[in-house]
Design an enzyme around this catalytic site. Sequence first.
Site, PDB file in Angstrom:
ATOM      1  N   ILE A   1       5.987   5.642  -0.265  1.00  0.00           N
ATOM      2  CA  ILE A   1       6.149   6.429   0.958  1.00  0.00           C
ATOM      3  C   ILE A   1       5.986   5.466   2.134  1.00  0.00           C
ATOM      4  O   ILE A   1       4.870   5.106   2.522  1.00  0.00           O
ATOM      5  CB  ILE A   1       5.138   7.581   1.050  1.00  0.00           C
ATOM      6  CG1 ILE A   1       5.278   8.505  -0.156  1.00  0.00           C
ATOM      7  CG2 ILE A   1       5.349   8.354   2.354  1.00  0.00           C
ATOM      8  CD1 ILE A   1       4.287   9.647  -0.198  1.00  0.00           C
ATOM      9  N   ALA A   2       7.122   5.046   2.672  1.00  0.00           N
ATOM     10  CA  ALA A   2       7.120   4.114   3.802  1.00  0.00           C
ATOM     11  C   ALA A   2       6.815   4.887   5.084  1.00  0.00           C
ATOM     12  O   ALA A   2       7.340   5.976   5.310  1.00  0.00           O
ATOM     13  CB  ALA A   2       8.470   3.416   3.915  1.00  0.00           C
ATOM     14  N   HIS A   3       5.952   4.304   5.902  1.00  0.00           N
ATOM     15  CA  HIS A   3       5.556   4.920   7.170  1.00  0.00           C
ATOM     16  C   HIS A   3       4.917   3.841   8.034  1.00  0.00           C
ATOM     17  O   HIS A   3       4.619   2.749   7.562  1.00  0.00           O
ATOM     18  CB  HIS A   3       4.573   6.062   6.935  1.00  0.00           C
ATOM     19  CG  HIS A   3       3.322   5.611   6.240  1.00  0.00           C
ATOM     20  ND1 HIS A   3       3.299   5.329   4.881  1.00  0.00           N
ATOM     21  CD2 HIS A   3       2.089   5.351   6.704  1.00  0.00           C
ATOM     22  CE1 HIS A   3       2.071   4.934   4.553  1.00  0.00           C
ATOM     23  NE2 HIS A   3       1.319   4.929   5.643  1.00  0.00           N
ATOM     24  N   ALA A   4       4.724   4.168   9.287  1.00  0.00           N
ATOM     25  CA  ALA A   4       4.029   3.284  10.219  1.00  0.00           C
ATOM     26  C   ALA A   4       3.293   4.167  11.214  1.00  0.00           C
ATOM     27  O   ALA A   4       3.468   5.392  11.231  1.00  0.00           O
ATOM     28  CB  ALA A   4       5.016   2.358  10.931  1.00  0.00           C
TER      29      ALA A   4
ATOM     30  N   TYR B   1       0.809  -1.213   0.000  1.00  0.00           N
ATOM     31  CA  TYR B   1       0.000   0.000   0.000  1.00  0.00           C
ATOM     32  C   TYR B   1       0.848   1.271   0.000  1.00  0.00           C
ATOM     33  O   TYR B   1       0.361   2.351  -0.351  1.00  0.00           O
ATOM     34  CB  TYR B   1      -0.939   0.021   1.213  1.00  0.00           C
ATOM     35  CG  TYR B   1      -0.229   0.263   2.522  1.00  0.00           C
ATOM     36  CD1 TYR B   1      -0.171   1.540   3.067  1.00  0.00           C
ATOM     37  CD2 TYR B   1       0.414  -0.774   3.192  1.00  0.00           C
ATOM     38  CE1 TYR B   1       0.510   1.766   4.259  1.00  0.00           C
ATOM     39  CE2 TYR B   1       1.092  -0.558   4.372  1.00  0.00           C
ATOM     40  CZ  TYR B   1       1.129   0.712   4.902  1.00  0.00           C
ATOM     41  OH  TYR B   1       1.805   0.947   6.074  1.00  0.00           O
TER      42      TYR B   1
END
Length: 104
Positions: free
Chosen positions: A64-67, A55
């Site tokens: 766009i890597a995020h958590a 996703y």
Amino acid sequence: MTLDLLTEDKVVVKTSTTDWSTAIHEAAQPLLNANVINEGYVDAMINSVNEFGPYIVIAPEIAIAHARPNGDVNEVGLSLLKLKEHVNFSEEGHYASLVFVLSA
């Protein structure tokens, strides 16, 4: 406003990387070096992709890597890994040559 966070020291340029999880780790390295995030945040980003799929690939060639914000984020940050050869995030054609890491 967020792009103001993307300073030259937060950009990594490489020809290629071995796989998508390594790409996330390499993209996060400037934020780790600056103590903006801790290693646990990198693990959380990789776990999110493992759990929910690719996703984070928002358009061809852009991820766009995020958590979720957690105790492993020390401040808002943005970094970028620019690859000459894109990396695949799935066999269904989710690939990126620009891998951003966003910490909030």
